[in-house]
Design a protein around this motif. Structure first.
Motif, short mmCIF file in Angstrom:
data_model
loop_
_atom_site.label_atom_id
_atom_site.label_comp_id
_atom_site.label_asym_id
_atom_site.label_seq_id
_atom_site.Cartn_x
_atom_site.Cartn_y
_atom_site.Cartn_z
N PRO A 94 0.83 -1.22 0.00
CA PRO A 94 0.00 0.00 0.00
C PRO A 94 0.86 1.26 0.00
N ARG A 95 0.36 2.29 -0.62
CA ARG A 95 1.10 3.55 -0.67
C ARG A 95 1.31 4.14 0.73
N ALA A 96 0.38 3.88 1.63
CA ALA A 96 0.54 4.37 3.00
C ALA A 96 1.76 3.76 3.66
N VAL A 97 2.07 2.50 3.33
CA VAL A 97 3.26 1.84 3.88
C VAL A 97 4.52 2.48 3.34
N TRP A 98 4.53 2.79 2.04
CA TRP A 98 5.69 3.46 1.46
C TRP A 98 5.87 4.86 2.06
N ARG A 99 4.78 5.56 2.28
CA ARG A 99 4.89 6.90 2.88
C ARG A 99 5.49 6.82 4.28
N ASP A 100 5.10 5.80 5.02
CA ASP A 100 5.66 5.59 6.36
C ASP A 100 7.17 5.34 6.28
N MET A 101 7.59 4.55 5.30
CA MET A 101 9.02 4.31 5.11
C MET A 101 9.75 5.60 4.74
N LEU A 102 9.14 6.40 3.87
CA LEU A 102 9.77 7.64 3.42
C LEU A 102 9.87 8.68 4.54
N ASP A 103 9.03 8.57 5.56
CA ASP A 103 9.14 9.46 6.71
C ASP A 103 10.50 9.30 7.38
N LEU A 104 11.04 8.09 7.35
CA LEU A 104 12.35 7.84 7.95
C LEU A 104 13.46 8.57 7.20
N VAL A 105 13.21 8.81 5.91
CA VAL A 105 14.18 9.48 5.04
C VAL A 105 13.99 10.99 5.07
N HIS A 106 12.84 11.43 5.56
CA HIS A 106 12.42 12.84 5.57
C HIS A 106 12.09 13.32 4.17
N CYS A 107 11.26 12.54 3.49
CA CYS A 107 10.72 12.90 2.17
C CYS A 107 9.21 12.77 2.20
N GLN A 108 8.57 13.52 1.33
CA GLN A 108 7.13 13.41 1.16
C GLN A 108 6.81 13.13 -0.30
N VAL A 109 5.70 12.42 -0.51
CA VAL A 109 5.24 12.11 -1.86
C VAL A 109 4.45 13.30 -2.40
N LEU A 110 4.87 13.80 -3.56
CA LEU A 110 4.15 14.89 -4.22
C LEU A 110 3.11 14.37 -5.19
N SER A 111 3.45 13.32 -5.94
CA SER A 111 2.53 12.76 -6.92
C SER A 111 3.01 11.39 -7.34
N THR A 112 2.16 10.64 -8.02
CA THR A 112 2.52 9.30 -8.49
C THR A 112 2.24 9.17 -9.97
N LEU A 113 3.02 8.31 -10.62
CA LEU A 113 2.89 8.03 -12.04
C LEU A 113 3.07 6.53 -12.22
N CYS A 114 2.14 5.88 -12.89
CA CYS A 114 2.15 4.42 -12.97
C CYS A 114 1.90 3.94 -14.39
N ASN A 115 2.41 2.76 -14.71
CA ASN A 115 2.00 2.06 -15.91
C ASN A 115 1.92 0.57 -15.61
N GLU A 116 1.85 -0.27 -16.62
CA GLU A 116 1.67 -1.69 -16.37
C GLU A 116 2.88 -2.35 -15.74
N HIS A 117 4.05 -1.71 -15.79
CA HIS A 117 5.29 -2.33 -15.33
C HIS A 117 5.76 -1.86 -13.95
N LEU A 118 5.55 -0.60 -13.63
CA LEU A 118 6.11 -0.05 -12.39
C LEU A 118 5.33 1.17 -11.93
N ASP A 119 5.59 1.55 -10.67
CA ASP A 119 5.01 2.74 -10.06
C ASP A 119 6.15 3.71 -9.74
N SER A 120 5.92 5.00 -9.99
CA SER A 120 6.91 6.01 -9.62
C SER A 120 6.27 7.02 -8.69
#
Length: 480
Positions: A94-120
């Protein structure tokens, strides 16, 4: 930041963006605080550390080998989009899990971009990419990237059943302001010591001149197993195409003796699956042209912060022409700065710009070979890419690295499935063996040297032959 959420679709990708209305033009000059994105860089005065820390962690050799091991894993409403049915492995986190991980790095998600192969994920400080079997996390400023490793290992254990990382890469250019970093990142020696606590068999290198711009890299793996079902000594379990001993070894080495031994000794008939090319090119630039950088300030190419301003920068600078068939997600910051994530097929590219004259820096990283003009496995293709990128930013100096898997399986597997029936005596069996041996030998050759870059002279060139990867490094300065 305040703003409204919206969704947009570009090309074959869909993304969610946060748009902040800003109709007043800003003057294009450096301010005491070089980042006002609401993250760890708030209050950071004097200069902004553009050079990124880059972490890439694999948990399987291929996408299809990464099967979600958490029976209760479900995508919530936030994670639902047109690609939901195609997600597997780490893409089910879940994206919420990734956001929790990114809190440790001190980054925030601004936006997401996805296709059939990967998520950015476009971050307040750089980028995050998620494939089913691996992730790539790139952060700038004074972020604490390495502190995310224990959490990432926990996530991979829960969602993939991974007992360890399959392989790990960590790299960065020498910092401009190392004393501004958090304690862990103030020296390469401290970073290596921390990495060694998690990956005891890792190896650290410094590439380039110690008294000039140089590049640090840490490598670990690949290991024999990391996921349930990936084979170690038991050659009778999981003999599917992705899990067979033959295919697993082909992903790790292209040695003639290894391939020959596997073909001769394996009792398993299997079809060799397609695997994508594993080549990454980085172009790291300093001393950016101030005139070109005006577009990277609020009020330059646009007076709109966020994705709308980012699109204006792409068009005004020529960035949009580098990969015209890709889907891109970009962001213009207040008072200055620019970031972009782009997707094309199963590859990504990313751009991050710090335009202030006294600390100007831009990075361009890509895994996308779009056509013959930008072929990441040819000297001419890399030359074309470097010249096109340099024309956008006009740097005084630039570092180019090309990381390519040895014996890249893309040529071994090209276009068809080779049936390897080692007990067979027919023509097809012999041809399959010959093709595998020939392809493995042909691919494991020294990659071509960099071609001269128009307008620049080469100051430093290095070729590294690692166990599983080739690395070419070059440092250029503008010709007088």
């Amino acid at each position: 930041m305040t703003g409204q959420s919206s969704s947009q679709k570009v090309g074959d990708a869909q993304y969610a963006v946060s748009v902040t209305d800003n109709t007043q033009a800003e003057t294009m000059q450096c301010t005491p605080t070089c980042s006002t994105n609401g993250t760890h860089s708030d209050g950071y005065t004097g200069a902004f550390e553009g050079p990124e820390k880059l972490l890439e962690m694999w948990f399987a050799p291929t996408c299809s080998a990464a099967i979600c091991a958490d029976p209760g894993a479900e995508l919530c409403d936030e994670d639902q989009d047109q690609w939901s049915e195609l997600r597997s492995g780490l893409r089910l986190v879940p994206r919420a899990v990734w956001r929790d991980m990114l809190d440790l790095v001190h980054c925030q998600v601004l936006s997401t971009l996805c296709n059939e192969h990967l998520d950015s994920y476009l971050l307040s400080e750089s980028s995050f990419f998620v494939y089913p079997h691996k992730l790539v996390l790139k952060t700038c400023g004074t972020t604490t990237l390495l502190y995310a490793i224990p959490r990432i290992l926990e996530i991979a254990h829960r969602y993939l059943g991974a007992t360890c990382a399959y392989q790990v890469f960590y790299s960065r250019k020498n910092f401009m302001f190392p004393d501004q970093q958090e304690e862990l990142h103030r020296s390469w020696e401290k970073e290596v010591a921390y990495l060694d606590t998690h990956f005891p068999e890792g190896s650290a290198y410094m590439i380039g001149k110690t008294n000039r711009d140089h590049w640090h890299v840490y490598l670990c793996g690949p290991y024999e197993t990391s996921l349930p079902g990936m084979l170690d000594d038991d050659t009778t379990a999981n003999n599917s195409a992705e899990g067979s001993p033959l295919v697993h070894a082909l992903s790790r080495t292209s040695s003639r003796s290894t391939v020959h031994s596997l073909i001769e000794s394996s009792g398993v008939g299997s079809s060799v699956p397609h695997a994508p090319s594993d080549t990454t090119v980085e172009i790291l630039m300093t001393g950016l042209d101030p005139d070109r950088m005006r577009a990277m300030y609020m009020g330059g190419a646009s007076s709109l912060e966020g994705s709308l301003g980012g699109k204006a920068v792409e068009r005004a600078t020529g960035i949009a022409a580098i990969y015209p068939d890709s889907a891109s997600d970009s962001y213009l910051f207040t008072p200055c700065g620019f970031s972009l994530n782009g997707l094309q097929g199963d590859g990504y590219y990313t751009i991050h710009v710090t335009p202030e004259p006294h600390c100007s820096y831009a990075s361009f990283e890509t895994t996308v070979s779009s056509d013959s003009a930008i072929d990441l496995n040819s000297a001419g293709g890399v030359k074309n890419l470097v010249e096109q990128v340099a024309a956008v930013f006009g740097p005084r100096s630039l570092t180019v690295t090309v990381f390519r898997a040895r014996g890249d399986t893309v040529s071994i597997l090209a276009g068809s499935e080779l049936s390897v029936d080692v007990d067979g005596v027919g023509k097809n069996s012999v041809m399959a063996k010959t093709a595998l041996l020939s392809a493995a030998t042909d691919e494991d050759t020294v990659p071509p040297a960099f071609a001269p870059v128009v307008g620049y002279k080469t100051v430093d060139r290095v070729l590294y032959e690692f166990d599983h990867y080739w690395l070419r490094y070059a440092y250029y300065v503008k010709a007088d």
